[in-house]
Scaffold this motif. Structure first.
Motif, PDB file in Angstrom:
ATOM      1  N   TYR A  74     -52.397   7.777   2.654  1.00 35.96           N
ATOM      2  CA  TYR A  74     -53.086   9.043   2.062  1.00 35.96           C
ATOM      3  C   TYR A  74     -52.816   8.412   0.759  1.00 35.96           C
ATOM      4  O   TYR A  74     -52.186   7.572   0.126  1.00 35.96           O
ATOM      5  CB  TYR A  74     -51.218   9.993   2.240  1.00 35.96           C
ATOM      6  CG  TYR A  74     -50.877  10.088   3.502  1.00 35.96           C
ATOM      7  CD1 TYR A  74     -51.453  10.774   4.359  1.00 35.96           C
ATOM      8  CD2 TYR A  74     -49.987   9.420   4.217  1.00 35.96           C
ATOM      9  CE1 TYR A  74     -51.538  10.949   6.051  1.00 35.96           C
ATOM     10  CE2 TYR A  74     -49.308   9.848   5.262  1.00 35.96           C
ATOM     11  CZ  TYR A  74     -50.563  10.641   5.842  1.00 35.96           C
ATOM     12  OH  TYR A  74     -49.755  10.947   7.191  1.00 35.96           O
ATOM     13  N   ASP A  75     -53.179   9.688  -0.160  1.00 31.15           N
ATOM     14  CA  ASP A  75     -53.011   9.639  -1.405  1.00 31.15           C
ATOM     15  C   ASP A  75     -52.700  10.233  -2.007  1.00 31.15           C
ATOM     16  O   ASP A  75     -52.472  11.761  -1.339  1.00 31.15           O
ATOM     17  CB  ASP A  75     -54.452   9.665  -2.329  1.00 31.15           C
ATOM     18  CG  ASP A  75     -55.726   9.048  -1.841  1.00 31.15           C
ATOM     19  OD1 ASP A  75     -55.747   7.987  -1.401  1.00 31.15           O
ATOM     20  OD2 ASP A  75     -57.604   9.740  -1.663  1.00 31.15           O
ATOM     21  N   ILE A  76     -52.116   9.691  -3.172  1.00 29.24           N
ATOM     22  CA  ILE A  76     -50.723  11.323  -3.142  1.00 29.24           C
ATOM     23  C   ILE A  76     -51.200  11.203  -5.178  1.00 29.24           C
ATOM     24  O   ILE A  76     -51.292  10.385  -6.093  1.00 29.24           O
ATOM     25  CB  ILE A  76     -49.463  10.766  -3.198  1.00 29.24           C
ATOM     26  CG1 ILE A  76     -49.225   9.334  -3.829  1.00 29.24           C
ATOM     27  CG2 ILE A  76     -48.797  10.412  -1.831  1.00 29.24           C
ATOM     28  CD1 ILE A  76     -47.879   8.026  -3.623  1.00 29.24           C
ATOM     29  N   HIS A  77     -50.768  12.729  -5.285  1.00 28.42           N
ATOM     30  CA  HIS A  77     -51.394  12.911  -6.973  1.00 28.42           C
ATOM     31  C   HIS A  77     -50.137  13.396  -7.246  1.00 28.42           C
ATOM     32  O   HIS A  77     -49.763  15.039  -6.800  1.00 28.42           O
ATOM     33  CB  HIS A  77     -52.483  14.283  -6.359  1.00 28.42           C
ATOM     34  CG  HIS A  77     -53.208  13.720  -6.078  1.00 28.42           C
ATOM     35  ND1 HIS A  77     -54.648  12.487  -6.343  1.00 28.42           N
ATOM     36  CD2 HIS A  77     -54.210  13.872  -4.829  1.00 28.42           C
ATOM     37  CE1 HIS A  77     -55.395  12.254  -5.019  1.00 28.42           C
ATOM     38  NE2 HIS A  77     -55.010  13.148  -3.894  1.00 28.42           N
ATOM     39  N   THR A  87     -51.790   5.340  -0.263  1.00 30.49           N
ATOM     40  CA  THR A  87     -49.730   4.547  -0.036  1.00 30.49           C
ATOM     41  C   THR A  87     -50.693   4.928   1.490  1.00 30.49           C
ATOM     42  O   THR A  87     -50.378   5.152   2.296  1.00 30.49           O
ATOM     43  CB  THR A  87     -49.868   4.785  -1.221  1.00 30.49           C
ATOM     44  OG1 THR A  87     -49.768   7.020  -0.195  1.00 30.49           O
ATOM     45  CG2 THR A  87     -49.679   5.168  -1.980  1.00 30.49           C
ATOM     46  N   HIS A  88     -49.523   3.626   1.851  1.00 31.01           N
ATOM     47  CA  HIS A  88     -49.300   3.561   3.045  1.00 31.01           C
ATOM     48  C   HIS A  88     -47.609   4.020   3.676  1.00 31.01           C
ATOM     49  O   HIS A  88     -46.750   3.493   3.404  1.00 31.01           O
ATOM     50  CB  HIS A  88     -49.030   2.367   4.186  1.00 31.01           C
ATOM     51  CG  HIS A  88     -49.215   1.737   5.334  1.00 31.01           C
ATOM     52  ND1 HIS A  88     -48.249   1.297   6.228  1.00 31.01           N
ATOM     53  CD2 HIS A  88     -50.149   2.705   7.003  1.00 31.01           C
ATOM     54  CE1 HIS A  88     -47.930   2.452   7.468  1.00 31.01           C
ATOM     55  NE2 HIS A  88     -49.537   2.514   7.913  1.00 31.01           N
ATOM     56  N   TRP A  89     -47.721   5.125   4.060  1.00 29.84           N
ATOM     57  CA  TRP A  89     -45.893   5.654   5.136  1.00 29.84           C
ATOM     58  C   TRP A  89     -45.947   5.907   6.594  1.00 29.84           C
ATOM     59  O   TRP A  89     -47.110   6.403   7.192  1.00 29.84           O
ATOM     60  CB  TRP A  89     -45.924   7.553   4.387  1.00 29.84           C
ATOM     61  CG  TRP A  89     -46.036   7.251   2.841  1.00 29.84           C
ATOM     62  CD1 TRP A  89     -47.701   7.706   2.222  1.00 29.84           C
ATOM     63  CD2 TRP A  89     -45.479   7.554   2.026  1.00 29.84           C
ATOM     64  NE1 TRP A  89     -46.963   7.590   0.945  1.00 29.84           N
ATOM     65  CE2 TRP A  89     -46.014   7.287   0.376  1.00 29.84           C
ATOM     66  CE3 TRP A  89     -43.976   7.473   2.219  1.00 29.84           C
ATOM     67  CZ2 TRP A  89     -45.259   7.947  -0.532  1.00 29.84           C
ATOM     68  CZ3 TRP A  89     -43.287   7.772   0.661  1.00 29.84           C
ATOM     69  CH2 TRP A  89     -43.731   7.792  -0.348  1.00 29.84           C
ATOM     70  N   HIS A 137     -40.506   5.310   6.216  1.00 30.02           N
ATOM     71  CA  HIS A 137     -41.130   3.823   5.181  1.00 30.02           C
ATOM     72  C   HIS A 137     -42.054   3.850   4.235  1.00 30.02           C
ATOM     73  O   HIS A 137     -42.891   5.470   5.051  1.00 30.02           O
ATOM     74  CB  HIS A 137     -41.525   3.269   6.713  1.00 30.02           C
ATOM     75  CG  HIS A 137     -40.676   2.819   7.143  1.00 30.02           C
ATOM     76  ND1 HIS A 137     -39.904   3.360   8.421  1.00 30.02           N
ATOM     77  CD2 HIS A 137     -39.462   1.225   7.860  1.00 30.02           C
ATOM     78  CE1 HIS A 137     -38.404   2.983   8.789  1.00 30.02           C
ATOM     79  NE2 HIS A 137     -38.449   1.157   8.671  1.00 30.02           N
ATOM     80  N   PHE A 138     -42.444   3.387   3.407  1.00 29.94           N
ATOM     81  CA  PHE A 138     -43.431   3.056   2.591  1.00 29.94           C
ATOM     82  C   PHE A 138     -43.930   1.870   2.410  1.00 29.94           C
ATOM     83  O   PHE A 138     -43.071   0.942   2.479  1.00 29.94           O
ATOM     84  CB  PHE A 138     -43.120   3.559   1.600  1.00 29.94           C
ATOM     85  CG  PHE A 138     -43.485   3.089   0.028  1.00 29.94           C
ATOM     86  CD1 PHE A 138     -45.165   4.558  -0.210  1.00 29.94           C
ATOM     87  CD2 PHE A 138     -43.895   2.562  -0.662  1.00 29.94           C
ATOM     88  CE1 PHE A 138     -45.935   4.378  -1.123  1.00 29.94           C
ATOM     89  CE2 PHE A 138     -45.230   1.695  -1.816  1.00 29.94           C
ATOM     90  CZ  PHE A 138     -45.662   3.223  -2.099  1.00 29.94           C
TER      91      PHE A 138
END
Ligand SMILES: Nc1nc2c(c(=O)[nH]1)N[C@H]1C(S)=C(S)[C@@H](COP(=O)(O)O)O[C@H]1N2
Ligand SMILES: [Mo]
Length: 201
Positions: A74-77, A87-89, A137-138
Motif C-alpha cells: 500500500y501507499d501511505i499518506h 509499503t508491505h503489510w 507485520h511490516f
C-alpha cells in the motif's frame, strides 16, 4: 546513491500519479506519536470488538494470530505531507475480524481506540469489503513497537492518523465519536486525494 528522507517536491515519475496533492515522498518511516511508545505485551494483549461500548467479542494474541491473514503493498499518506510508497503489510482484515465475532448488524461508525489514549473515528463502510486490516507485520517482520506493534489499524486510503497504533478496541457505534486529532481540528474523514486535512476543508 542512497537518498534518505524527503527526496524532493517533484514526485518521482513512477509514483507521480499515486502522489496525492500536497504530498511528497519519503523513503524513511517517520514515527509520529502523541506520547511515549507504550509497552504492549502480547501475553496480556487483547483486541475487543464492541458495539456501543458493549463487548461483542474479544481476542487474545493467540486467538487473534490464528485468524486468516492477508498481506499486500500500500501507499501511505501522512497529513504532515509525507507519503511512502509500496509499503508491505500483513495482518487480519476487518471483514475477517467481524466474521470471527459473528457480528452481522454492524453500526455505521467506528472508534478505533488505542493503548496510549489515542483514538480515531472512521466509517464502517470504509473498512468492510476493503483492504483495511489490523496489521501485525511490516516489511515481512513483526511490526516495530514504535510503529504500533504488536498490532495497529491500517486504513491506507485515508490519512495515516486514522490508522491507530497499539489498537485495543474497535467500537462500532450508531453515531460519530470524534477521535484524538478529529477533536483537535483535523478533518473528520481524511481523504488524502481531496486534501481533507483540517476541519472545514
Ligand atoms: N495510538 C496511536 N496511533 C496513532 C498515533 C498515535 O499517536 N497514537 N499517531 C497517528 C499519526 S498522526 C500518524 S501520522 C501515524 C504514524 O504512524 P507511524 O508512527 O507508524 O509512522 O499513526 C497514527 N496512529
Ligand atoms: Mo500524522
Amino acid at each position: 546513491m542512497v537518498t534518505r528522507g524527503f527526496v524532493g517536491r517533484r514526485p518521482r515519475a513512477e509514483v507521480a500519479h499515486r502522489t496525492p496533492p500536497g504530498q511528497h515522498e519519503t523513503t524513511d518511516f517517520p514515527v509520529l506519536s502523541i506520547g511515549p511508545t507504550p509497552m504492549v505485551d502480547v501475553s496480556t494483549w487483547s483486541l475487543a470488538v464492541k458495539v456501543e461500548g458493549d463487548v461483542a467479542g474479544r481476542f487474545d494474541w493467540e486467538q487473534f494470530t490464528a485468524l486468516e491473514t492477508s498481506s499486500a503493498r500500500y501507499d501511505i499518506h501522512c497529513v504532515t505531507r509525507w507519503s511512502k510508497f509500496d509499503t508491505h503489510w500483513s495482518g487480519v482484515r476487518i471483514d475477517t475480524i467481524l466474521q470471527a465475532v459473528g457480528l452481522k448488524d454492524v453500526p455505521p461508525h467506528l472508534s478505533a481506540i488505542s493503548a496510549d489514549g489515542y483514538s480515531s473515528n472512521l466509517l464502517t463502510k470504509d473498512l468492510r469489503g476493503s483492504c483495511a486490516m489490523v496489521a501485525t507485520h511490516f516489511g515481512g517482520e513483526a511490526l516495530d513497537r514504535h510503529h504500533g506493534g504488536p498490532a495497529r489499524l491500517l486504513v491506507p486510503k485515508l490519512y495515516f492518523w486514522k490508522s491507530a497504533k497499539w489498537l485495543r478496541v474497535l467500537d462500532f457505534r450508531a453515531s460519530e465519536t470524534k477521535g484524538f486529532w478529529e477533536t483537535r481540528g483535523y478533518h473528520v474523514y481524511g481523504d488524502p486525494w481531496k486534501e481533507e486535512r483540517f476541519d472545514g476543508e
